[in-house]
Scaffold this active site. Structure first.
Site, PDB file in Angstrom:
ATOM      1  N   LEU A   1      -4.132  -2.704  14.056  1.00 59.68           N
ATOM      2  CA  LEU A   1      -4.438  -4.065  13.581  1.00 59.68           C
ATOM      3  C   LEU A   1      -5.749  -4.639  14.103  1.00 59.68           C
ATOM      4  CD1 LEU A   1      -0.969  -5.844  13.539  1.00 59.68           C
ATOM      5  CD2 LEU A   1      -2.290  -4.976  11.610  1.00 59.68           C
TER       6      LEU A   1
ATOM      7  N   GLY B   1       2.723   4.100  -1.784  1.00 54.92           N
ATOM      8  CA  GLY B   1       3.032   5.244  -0.939  1.00 54.92           C
ATOM      9  C   GLY B   1       2.640   6.510  -1.668  1.00 54.92           C
TER      10      GLY B   1
ATOM     11  N   CYS C   1       5.390  -4.911  12.647  1.00 54.11           N
ATOM     12  CA  CYS C   1       4.792  -5.124  13.964  1.00 54.11           C
ATOM     13  C   CYS C   1       5.885  -5.398  14.987  1.00 54.11           C
ATOM     14  CB  CYS C   1       3.872  -6.333  13.949  1.00 54.11           C
ATOM     15  SG  CYS C   1       2.927  -6.462  12.477  1.00 54.11           S
TER      16      CYS C   1
HETATM   17  C1  LIG Z   1      -5.908   3.359   7.901  1.00 55.35           C
HETATM   18  C2  LIG Z   1      -4.740   2.547   7.428  1.00 55.35           C
HETATM   19  C3  LIG Z   1      -4.594   1.220   7.864  1.00 55.35           C
HETATM   20  C4  LIG Z   1      -3.526   0.443   7.418  1.00 55.35           C
HETATM   21  N1  LIG Z   1      -3.419  -0.849   7.833  1.00 55.35           N
HETATM   22  C5  LIG Z   1      -2.411  -1.634   7.365  1.00 55.35           C
HETATM   23  C6  LIG Z   1      -2.320  -3.022   7.723  1.00 55.35           C
HETATM   24  O1  LIG Z   1      -3.182  -3.567   8.422  1.00 55.35           O
HETATM   25  N2  LIG Z   1      -1.260  -3.745   7.234  1.00 55.35           N
HETATM   26  C7  LIG Z   1      -0.323  -3.179   6.423  1.00 55.35           C
HETATM   27  O2  LIG Z   1       0.595  -3.879   5.995  1.00 55.35           O
HETATM   28  N3  LIG Z   1      -0.389  -1.881   6.049  1.00 55.35           N
HETATM   29  C8  LIG Z   1      -1.412  -1.095   6.504  1.00 55.35           C
HETATM   30  N4  LIG Z   1      -1.492   0.230   6.112  1.00 55.35           N
HETATM   31  C9  LIG Z   1      -0.451   0.788   5.215  1.00 55.35           C
HETATM   32  C10 LIG Z   1      -0.900   0.819   3.757  1.00 55.35           C
HETATM   33  O3  LIG Z   1      -1.218  -0.476   3.297  1.00 55.35           O
HETATM   34  C11 LIG Z   1       0.161   1.463   2.853  1.00 55.35           C
HETATM   35  O4  LIG Z   1       1.362   0.726   2.983  1.00 55.35           O
HETATM   36  C12 LIG Z   1       0.459   2.896   3.209  1.00 55.35           C
HETATM   37  O5  LIG Z   1      -0.717   3.555   3.621  1.00 55.35           O
HETATM   38  C13 LIG Z   1       1.125   3.686   2.066  1.00 55.35           C
HETATM   39  O6  LIG Z   1       0.295   3.782   0.922  1.00 55.35           O
HETATM   40  P1  LIG Z   1      -0.691   5.054   0.634  1.00 55.35           P
HETATM   41  O7  LIG Z   1       0.119   6.287   0.788  1.00 55.35           O
HETATM   42  O8  LIG Z   1      -1.242   4.811  -0.723  1.00 55.35           O
HETATM   43  O9  LIG Z   1      -1.747   4.981   1.699  1.00 55.35           O
HETATM   44  C14 LIG Z   1      -2.568   1.024   6.544  1.00 55.35           C
HETATM   45  C15 LIG Z   1      -2.724   2.338   6.109  1.00 55.35           C
HETATM   46  C16 LIG Z   1      -3.793   3.107   6.518  1.00 55.35           C
HETATM   47  C17 LIG Z   1      -3.935   4.512   6.034  1.00 55.35           C
END
Ligand SMILES: Cc1cc2nc3c(=O)[nH]c(=O)nc-3n(C[C@H](O)[C@H](O)[C@H](O)COP(=O)(O)O)c2cc1C
Ligand SMILES: Cc1cc2nc3c(=O)[nH]c(=O)nc-3n(C[C@H](O)[C@H](O)[C@H](O)COP(=O)(O)OP(=O)(O)OC[C@H]3O[C@@H](n4cnc5c(N)ncnc54)[C@H](O)[C@@H]3O)c2cc1C
Ligand code: FES
Lengths: 304, 257
Positions: free
Chosen positions: A73, A242, A128
């Site tokens: 974060l 996801g 969190c």
């Molecule tokens: C580098 C990184 C940072 C992330 N930071 C946050 C965040 O600050 N808050 C949040 O709710 N999810 C965060 N996520 C989760 C993504 O928003 C998402 O829920 C998750 O990666 C699944 O989607 P994807 O497979 O398309 O990446 C983060 C994911 C990645 C890879």
């Protein structure tokens, strides 16, 4: 050209493809590569009341078809976001979703108050640790999902609230229902799954934080199942995510019940992933003679 | 910066475990310069993260990179043939730049850090600057670009950790031994973090205030400044810098090593 417009709890998106929190910053860098005005929306990096520096590095590692991250974060704080980043996002005419996080219920209430009426939607990151509960994440038990949703909702007079569910839980349906009961206007899922990668030579986890959140193509079947379960448990709209990499992936979520989708990790692999997904969605709908993407939502036909 | 599909012109080993790849750009891409990097997708669907690799040589129509085989990604890259394509985001980051008054330039490079050092030599070839290059490799088998460094430098000293080629020394040691001779106006360096730390400590011990710029490595997510995965700490501040966007080149005092 099929209609791609969707409406999520009163917020109109020009298409159902939204940048997932943490993978897209506040949009400025990707806008150097393509006009991010083509997107349905953006969920910002997780914002906290105070600026945060995040975890030590390395913050990222790879598995087969997945990545793990533990950024922790890092963000400039909500005030800096309002001052430095919001105007740019508004100028792009896309739905601005502020992803927010806190350590206490007061943090969540405080940050929601600051953002109320200023962004199109709030997305509550409840993965969190809750400092009052020995660090167990707010998003694990239905009781605390309900509580954090309710506290946040009561701090919001104008802006709709979307609660982002963690997949690291006993029952996604129970937590989805708890968010709805707490007053959520929408839910989104999935956040990352907890994982670990070990460097066998050094016998140490590759990520400084030891564990990290797993995301990317490989998590998609888990995410689709959870989105489907959540959709069955609530009446409010659901944003699914996801592992989405292609238009076909996005359509799986929509058929399973999602009103819109978010794309995260795919932006790393292909900086143009989202515009390609939007174009691909249009082409697929056209080739199947479907005039409106909303007609596809929740049309899953179960076997047997 | 742009995402483009590049066509490989050549991809061959040039030393033990080191490959050199040249690829053609499909269109004009502005802003490529020394010390910047490209982010390459190995494109197999299993490895979702791009691999950051420094620009070694470049012209209007092509870019050359040199990479060490480390894990699966670089191994997959080494299997590509002339004619194959790769998806590449480039150019990324802030590179090295020399001011008019930087007449005498020391280049201190170790391991894969020697390639961005060579990109500086190429870029400023024929501009009247005098280069003093201190280049370290693990052993003789890993040595590459020795003649190229010699051709473009006033003085080029190639050293190895085990003494199998040149002196048994590291690049930082070789630099300090020759400091009185080189009398550089500016120092540029790239190599493993312990090497950069030794350079920083050596400069501090000797009370040397010559401007010094170093290129850092950090694991990356997006590579373009959006995800905050690749950060380093700014010295004396409660603030982070992004290696991919604010760097990879930093003034040596600006960041914690
Ligand atoms: C580098 C990184 C940072 C992330 N930071 C946050 C965040 O600050 N808050 C949040 O709710 N999810 C965060 N996520 C989760 C993504 O928003 C998402 O829920 C998750 O990666 C699944 O989607 P994807 O497979 O398309 O990446 C983060 C994911 C990645 C890879
Ligand atoms: C700005 C920059 C410039 C670089 N320039 C060069 C160069 O010119 N030549 C060269 O040989 N190498 C260079 N590197 C290091 C290179 O990126 C890694 O060696 C490479 O990514 C290893 O990939 P792999 O799949 O073989 O290894 P793996 O260990 O299997 O990779 C796993 C993951 O870790 C990342 N990773 C592993 N080592 C590093 C590292 N040292 N730095 C950053 N990420 C890493 C990979 O990108 C990948 O995401 C550079 C790194 C950076 C940050
Ligand atoms: S890798 Fe995403 S900010 Fe540097």
């Amino acid at each position: 050209m099929a209609n791609l417009k969707v409406n999520i709890c009163g917020v109109e998106l020009k298409n159902p493809v939204v940048a997932a929190s943490g993978t897209f910053g506040f949009g400025k860098e990707f806008d150097e590569i393509y006009d991010i005005g083509v997107l349905g929306g953006i969920s910002t990096k997780g914002l906290t009341l105070e600026p945060r520096l995040g975890n030590p590095t390395p913050r990222i590692a790879e598995g087969h078809g997945v990545i793990l991250n533990a950024v922790g974060l890092q963000n400039p704080g909500v005030d800096a976001f309002l001052k430095d980043d919001l105007d740019f996002l508004k100028s792009k005419h896309i739905a601005v979703i502020a992803n927010v996080a806190g350590k206490t219920l007061d943090d969540y209430a405080g940050i929601c108050e600051k953002l109320d009426g200023k962004v199109d939607m709030i997305e509550l990151n409840i993965s969190c640790p809750n400092v009052k509960c020995g660090g167990m994440a707010f998003g694990i038990k239905p009781e605390s999902v309900y509580e954090v949703t309710k506290v946040s909702k009561s701090a919001l007079k104008k802006t709709p609230l979307m609660v982002k569910l963690s997949p690291n839980v006993e029952s996604i349906a129970a937590n989805a229902a708890a968010a709805q009961k707490g007053g959520a206007d929408a839910i989104s899922l999935i956040n990352t799954l907890t994982g670990m990668v070990v460097d066998i030579e050094r016998r140490r986890p590759l990520i400084a934080n030891n564990t990290g959140g797993v995301s990317g193509a490989g998590v998609k079947p888990i995410a689709v199942r959870m989105v489907w379960e959540a959709c069955n448990a609530v009446d409010i709209p659901v944003m699914g995510m996801g592992g989405i990499t292609s238009a076909e992936d996005a359509l799986e979520f929509i058929i399973a019940g999602a009103a819109a989708v978010q794309v995260g990790t795919a932006n790393f692999t292909d900086t143009l992933a989202m515009p390609k997904i939007i174009d691909g969605m249009n082409a697929w709908l056209d080739s199947h003679g479907i005039a409106d993407v909303n007609q596809l939502r929740g049309t899953l036909r179960l076997n047997g | 910066m742009k995402e483009v599909t590049v066509r490989i012109l050549e991809n061959k080993p040039i030393a033990a475990g080191i490959y050199k790849m040249t690829f053609a750009l499909p269109e004009k891409v502005g802003g490529i310069s020394c010390g910047k990097f490209v982010n390459i997708s190995v494109g197999d669907g299993a490895h979702l993260l791009r691999r950051p690799i420094a620009v070694c040589e470049h012209c209007e129509s092509s870019v050359t990179i040199c990479y060490q085989l480390k894990g699966e990604g670089t191994r997959l890259m080494s299997g590509k043939k002339a004619g194959d394509t790769l998806s590449c985001v480039l150019p990324l980051g802030n590179g090295f730049s020399l001011r008019g008054e930087d007449k005498r330039v020391a280049l201190v490079g170790g391991g894969v850090g020697v390639f961005p050092m060579y990109s500086v030599l190429k870029e400023y070839e024929g501009t009247g600057k005098e280069f003093f290059s201190y280049i370290g490799f693990r052993n003789k088998a890993a040595v590459c670009y020795a003649e190229e460094f010699a051709a473009l430098s006033e003085k080029a000293e190639i050293v190895t950790d085990d003494g199998s080629f040149g002196k048994k020394e590291n690049a930082v040691g070789a630099f300090f031994e020759d400091l009185a001779n080189a009398k550089p106006d500016v120092i540029l360096s790239c190599g493993p973090t312990p090497m950069l730390r030794a350079l920083k400590a050596g400069l501090a011990e000797r009370g040397i205030n010559i401007p010094c710029y170093v290129s850092l490595e950090e694991r990356m997510g997006c590579g373009i400044g959006a995800c905050l995965v690749c950060v380093c700490k700014k010295s004396g501040k409660t603030e982070n810098a992004r290696v991919c966007k604010d760097g990879p080149v930093f003034e040596i005092g600006e960041v914690e090593l």
